[in-house]
Design an enzyme around this catalytic site. Structure first.
Site, PDB file in Angstrom:
ATOM      1  N   GLU A 147       0.831  -1.205   0.000  1.00  0.00           N
ATOM      2  CA  GLU A 147       0.000   0.000   0.000  1.00  0.00           C
ATOM      3  C   GLU A 147       0.866   1.255   0.000  1.00  0.00           C
ATOM      4  O   GLU A 147       0.781   2.094   0.909  1.00  0.00           O
ATOM      5  CB  GLU A 147      -0.962  -0.002   1.187  1.00  0.00           C
ATOM      6  CG  GLU A 147      -2.030  -1.066   1.063  1.00  0.00           C
ATOM      7  CD  GLU A 147      -3.181  -0.902   2.049  1.00  0.00           C
ATOM      8  OE1 GLU A 147      -2.979  -0.261   3.090  1.00  0.00           O
ATOM      9  OE2 GLU A 147      -4.275  -1.406   1.765  1.00  0.00           O
ATOM     10  N   GLU A 304      -6.700  -7.450  -0.960  1.00  0.00           N
ATOM     11  CA  GLU A 304      -7.070  -7.506   0.454  1.00  0.00           C
ATOM     12  C   GLU A 304      -8.523  -7.107   0.598  1.00  0.00           C
ATOM     13  O   GLU A 304      -9.008  -6.198  -0.082  1.00  0.00           O
ATOM     14  CB  GLU A 304      -6.263  -6.501   1.281  1.00  0.00           C
ATOM     15  CG  GLU A 304      -4.835  -6.851   1.533  1.00  0.00           C
ATOM     16  CD  GLU A 304      -4.169  -5.804   2.422  1.00  0.00           C
ATOM     17  OE1 GLU A 304      -4.865  -5.183   3.259  1.00  0.00           O
ATOM     18  OE2 GLU A 304      -2.964  -5.601   2.265  1.00  0.00           O
TER      19      GLU A 304
END
Ligand code: GLA
Length: 661
Positions: A147, A304
Site C-alpha cells: 500500500e 485484500e
C-alpha cells in the site's frame, strides 16, 4: 491470471506464530482451498535483524512449507516498514509532517519516499530477496512494498524539497515558467531562484493552489519512481509478474493510479467496506469498477478485503452472515479473478489484534470459518468465469487530478467534495440498473453510448477536446457542475463557466451561487436541489428543469443540448438522488442504453461478464427481501437449471452461465 480459475488468497504473517502453528495453518489452508498467500510483507526486521546481517531461515521454512502443500506465493519484497535500527542509525529517513514535525517510528511506513538512505537500504534487501526466491517454483507474484503511500505519501523534509525541485525543473524548465504555472504574481509569491521553492508546508493562510496541486503530482510520481526501482531489481532476478496493492477506496486519494496502472503486471486492489459512508455497498461497486478501469477492462485481483471488522474506522462493524461472500462475489462480478483477505489468522498482539481474519480468535469452530469454507466452495464453482470481461456501454470519467484541484483550500463551498459528486452520479446510473466502466478522462470513448462526467473540475485541453469530439460524432454525455473550470495548471478558463464545455453544453454561466447548509431549492419538475446553483444562460441548449424560488428563480438548473450528432446534458446543481436519477434515466434512454438490472435502490445488482462464446450473468441481492430475475441457463452457485424467473434469496448471489444470447 495469477491463479487458475477464480483464486482465493490471504495475507499470512507467520512471524507472529510458532512453527507448530505454521503446520496447522497450511493444513487448514488446504482445507479452505487457499490458492495463494501473501507473505513477507512486513518481514524486514526478521530478514535483516541488524545492519547488513541477513537471516532467511524463517522465510525459507515458510516458503518450503507452502510449496510442499502446493500453495502459491505472493512474495512481499519486505520493504513496507523499516526495522527500528534503520531509523535509529538514520533518523533522516523519517517522514516530516506539513507542520515540520518529524514523526516517530513505532507505527508503520515511517519512511520518507525521497530519502536516498531509505531507498538504498530497501533496495539492498530487495536484491537479496529477489536473488534468493526469484526462480522459486512456488512464486506466483511479487508484491512490492505494501500500500505505497498509505501513510507516507506526503513528506516535507529537505530530501523531499530537493526532489520536488528536481521534478519541477523537469516539468517547467525555468523559474519563469514555474512562476507562470503557479500564478505567483498573486500575494508576492514570485520566485527568483529554484532554491526558494519548497513543498507546500503548513502556512498561515491558504497556500498556492498550483504549488499544492504539483506537490500532489510530484508525491505520486515519487512513489511510482520508488516502485520502479524495486521492479528494476526484481526483474534482474525473476520473470515472475510484479504488482503492488492499490488503495482504490473512499478515504485515500494521494496517488494518481492512472499513471501507475500501466506499470503493473496485474492490477491489484485492497478494498474494505467503509461504514463512515452512507452506502458502503455502493462504494464497493464503484471501487471495483474503477479498479477494472485501471486494469484496462481486464481481470484484476482483490488483494485484500475483510471477512468481518477492520480496526481503523471509528466504529468497526462486523459482517452479517453471508455478507463476506456477497461482497467477494460483487468484486468478481465486476471483474476480479482472485479474492484475497487480510489476513489468515487473527493476531493476538499489535495494532490490528481486533481485525477480522479467516481464522478468528475463537478458532475454527465458528460461523466465520464455516463461511470461509462456503466462500471457497462457491468460488470453485465459478472458476470458468475467470478470464472473461465485464460488458457495458456506459462510462464515467474519474480523475485524481480533478479530485486534488476540486478539493483545494479555497473554493466556492467547503461542502462541495469531488468524491461525493462522483458517487452521486455513479449511484444514479447504478440505481437505474446499468453497469458503468470508470475510466480516465483521456480514455477512448467511442465504444460507449453514454459518458458521465461528474465534477471534472480540472480537465486538460486535449481531454476536453476528445470529450467534445465524442459528442460531435454522436455520443451522449452528461456533465455535472463544477466541471471544466480549470486547465492543467489550475488556471480558470475565461469567458464563462463551465469553460471547457460551454460550447458542447450550449450554456454559459456567469457566476456560481452556492447555498448554505440546510437550504434547498425547488425545481419546476417537482425535484429539489441543494449545495449549489449557477447563474446560467442557455446559448444553444434547452432547459429541462428550472428553479422555482431560491436565489435564481426561472434560471435553468438542468439543460440538454444537441451538439453535432450527439447530445450533451448539463446538471448545474446538486439534485436530490431521486431528481438526479430522473435526469440520468432520460439520458440513459436517449442514448439507447439498456440496463441489465432493475431500477431501484441499488440493492439488486446485475452485471454480465463475457468472452467470445460464453457469458455469465451475476445477480447480487444486497437486500433483505428475495428478488426475482429472468434468465436462461445453468446457475453455477446452486447447480440448478434456470429457465425464466429465478429467485435470488435475500443476501445471496446467483451466477448464470447463459445459453447463447
Ligand atoms: C491494509 C494493509 C494491511 C492491513 C489492513 C487492515 O490493507 O495493507 O497490512 O493493515 O489494511 O485493514
Amino acid at each position: 491470471m495469477i491463479t487458475a480459475g477464480i483464486g482465493l488468497g490471504c495475507d499470512y504473517n507467520p512471524e507472529q506464530w510458532s512453527p507448530d502453528v505454521w503446520r496447522e495453518d497450511v493444513r487448514l489452508m488446504r482445507q479452505a482451498g487457499i490458492d495463494i498467500v501473501a507473505i513477507n510483507i512486513f518481514g524486514w526486521a526478521y530478514l535483516e535483524p541488524r545492519p547488513d546481517e541477513y537471516d532467511f531461515t524463517g522465510l525459507d521454512a515458510i516458503v518450503r512449507l507452502l510449496h510442499e502443500h502446493d500453495i502459491k506465493i505472493n512474495l512481499g519484497t519486505g520493504t513496507a516498514s523499516p526495522p527500528p535500527w534503520l531509523a535509529t542509525r538514520h533518523p533522516e529517513i523519517l517522514p516530516v509532517a506539513a507542520d515540520g514535525t518529524t514523526l516517530y517510528p513505532g507505527g508503520r511506513q515511517a519512511w520518507c519516499p525521497s530519502s536516498p538512505v531509505f531507498r538504498r537500504r530497501a533496495l539492498a534487501l530487495v536484491e537479496r530477496v529477489a536473488r534468493r526466491y526469484g526462480e522459486h517454483p512456488a512464486l506466483a507474484l511479487w508484491h512490492v512494498s505494501n500500500e505505497l503511500g498509505c501513510h507516507n505519501a506526503h513528506c516535507y523534509d529537505e530530501d523531499t524539497a530537493e526532489a520536488f525541485r528536481r521534478w519541477l525543473r523537469k516539468r517547467y524548465g525555468s523559474v519563469d515558467a514555474l512562476n507562470d504555472g503557479w500564478g505567483t504574481s498573486f500575494w508576492s509569491q514570485r520566485y527568483g531562484d529554484w532554491s526558494e521553492v519548497r513543498p507546500p508546508g503548513q502556512a498561515l493562510s491558504a497556500r498556492n493552489p498550483g504549488q499544492v496541486l504539483d506537490f500532489h503530482r510530484f508525491s505520486s510520481d515519487e512513489l511510482l519512481d520508488y516502485y520502479r526501482d524495486e521492479v528494476e531489481v526484481l526483474r534482474r532476478h525473476s520473470a515472475v509478474p510484479i504488482t503492488t496493492n492499490f488503495m482504490v477506496t473512499a478515504h485515500i486519494r494521494n496517488l494518481d493510479y492512472w499513471t501507475w496502472a500501466p506499470e503493473m503486471d496485474v492490477v491489484a486492489n485492497d478494498h474494505y467496506l467503509d461504514h463512515r459512508l452512507g452506502d458502503p455497498t455502493a462504494e464497493l461497486a464503484f471501487a471495483a469498477d474503477l479498479t477494472r478501469g485501471l486494469a484496462g477492462g481486464q481481470p484484476w485481483m482483490l488483494m485484500e478485503s475483510a471477512v468481518g471488522a477492520v480496526t481503523w474506522q471509528p466504529h468497526n462493524l462486523t459482517k452479517a452472515p453471508g455478507e463476506a461472500i456477497r461482497n467477494s462475489l460483487t468484486h468478481v462480478a465486476r471483474g476480479a479473478d482472485a479474492v484475497c483477505f487480510f489476513q489468515w489468522r487473527a493476531s493476538t498482539q499489535g495494532a490490528e489484534k481486533f481485525h477480522s481474519a479467516l481464522i478468528p480468535h475463537a478458532g475454527t469452530d465458528t460461523e466465520a470459518w464455516r463461511e470461509v469454507l462456503r466462500l471457497s466452495a462457491t468460488l470453485d464453482r465459478l472458476d470458468e468465469v475467470a478470464g472473461t470481461t465485464v460488458d457495458t456501454d456506459v462510462a464515467l470519467l474519474f480523475s485524481w487530478q480533478a479530485w486534488w484541484a476540486c478539493d483545494g483550500e479555497s473554493r466556492p463551498s467547503q461542502d462541495l467534495r469531488y468524491l461525493d459528486q462522483v458517487h452521486r452520479a455513479y449511484n444514479a446510473v447504478r440505481e437505474l440498473g446499468a453497469t458503468t466502466d470508470v475510466v480516465a478522462p483521456s480514455a477512448a470513448l467511442d465504444r460507449y453510448r453514454l459518458v458521465v462526467v461528474p465534477c471534472l473540475h480540472l480537465v486538460s485541453d486535449q481531454e476536453a477536446a476528445a470529450i467534445q469530439a465524442y459528442v460531435a460524432a454522436g455520443g451522449h454525455v452528461l456533465v455535472t457542475f463544477y466541471s471544466g473550470i480549470v486547465d492543467q495548471d489550475d488556471r480558470i478558463r475565461l469567458g464563462g463557466y463551465p469553460g471547457a464545455f460551454c460550447e458542447m453544453l450550449g450554456v454559459s454561466v456567469e457566476e456560481f451561487v452556492p447555498l448554505l447548509p440546510g437550504h434547498e431549492v425547488s425545481l419546476d419538475t417537482g425535484g429539489r436541489a441543494r449545495l449549489w446553483t449557477e447563474r446560467l444562460r442557455t446559448t444553444t441548449a434547452r432547459p429541462v428543469a428550472r428553479y422555482v424560488g431560491g436565489p435564481l428563480p426561472g434560471v435553468a438548473a438542468v439543460t440538454r443540448n444537441a451538439y453535432g450528432a450527439g447530445t450533451a446534458w448539463y446538471v448545474a446543481t446538486e439534485l436530490r438522488p431521486d431528481a438526479l436519477r430522473d435526469v440520468v434515466r432520460e439520458a440513459v434512454r436517449t442514448a439507447g442504453v439498456r440496463p441489465l438490472g432493475p431500477e431501484g435502490d441499488g440493492s439488486v445488482e446485475v452485471v454480465r461478464r463475457s468472452a467470445p462464446g460464453r457469458s455469465y450473468l451475476f445477480v447480487v441481492n444486497h437486500g433483505t427481501r428475495d428478488a426475482e430475475y429472468a434468465a436462461t441457463g445453468l446457475e453455477l452457485v446452486t447447480g440448478d437449471a434456470v429457465n425464466g424467473l429465478m429467485r435470488i434469496p435475500a443476501g445471496e448471489v446467483r451466477v448464470i452461465r447463459e445459453e447463447s444470447r
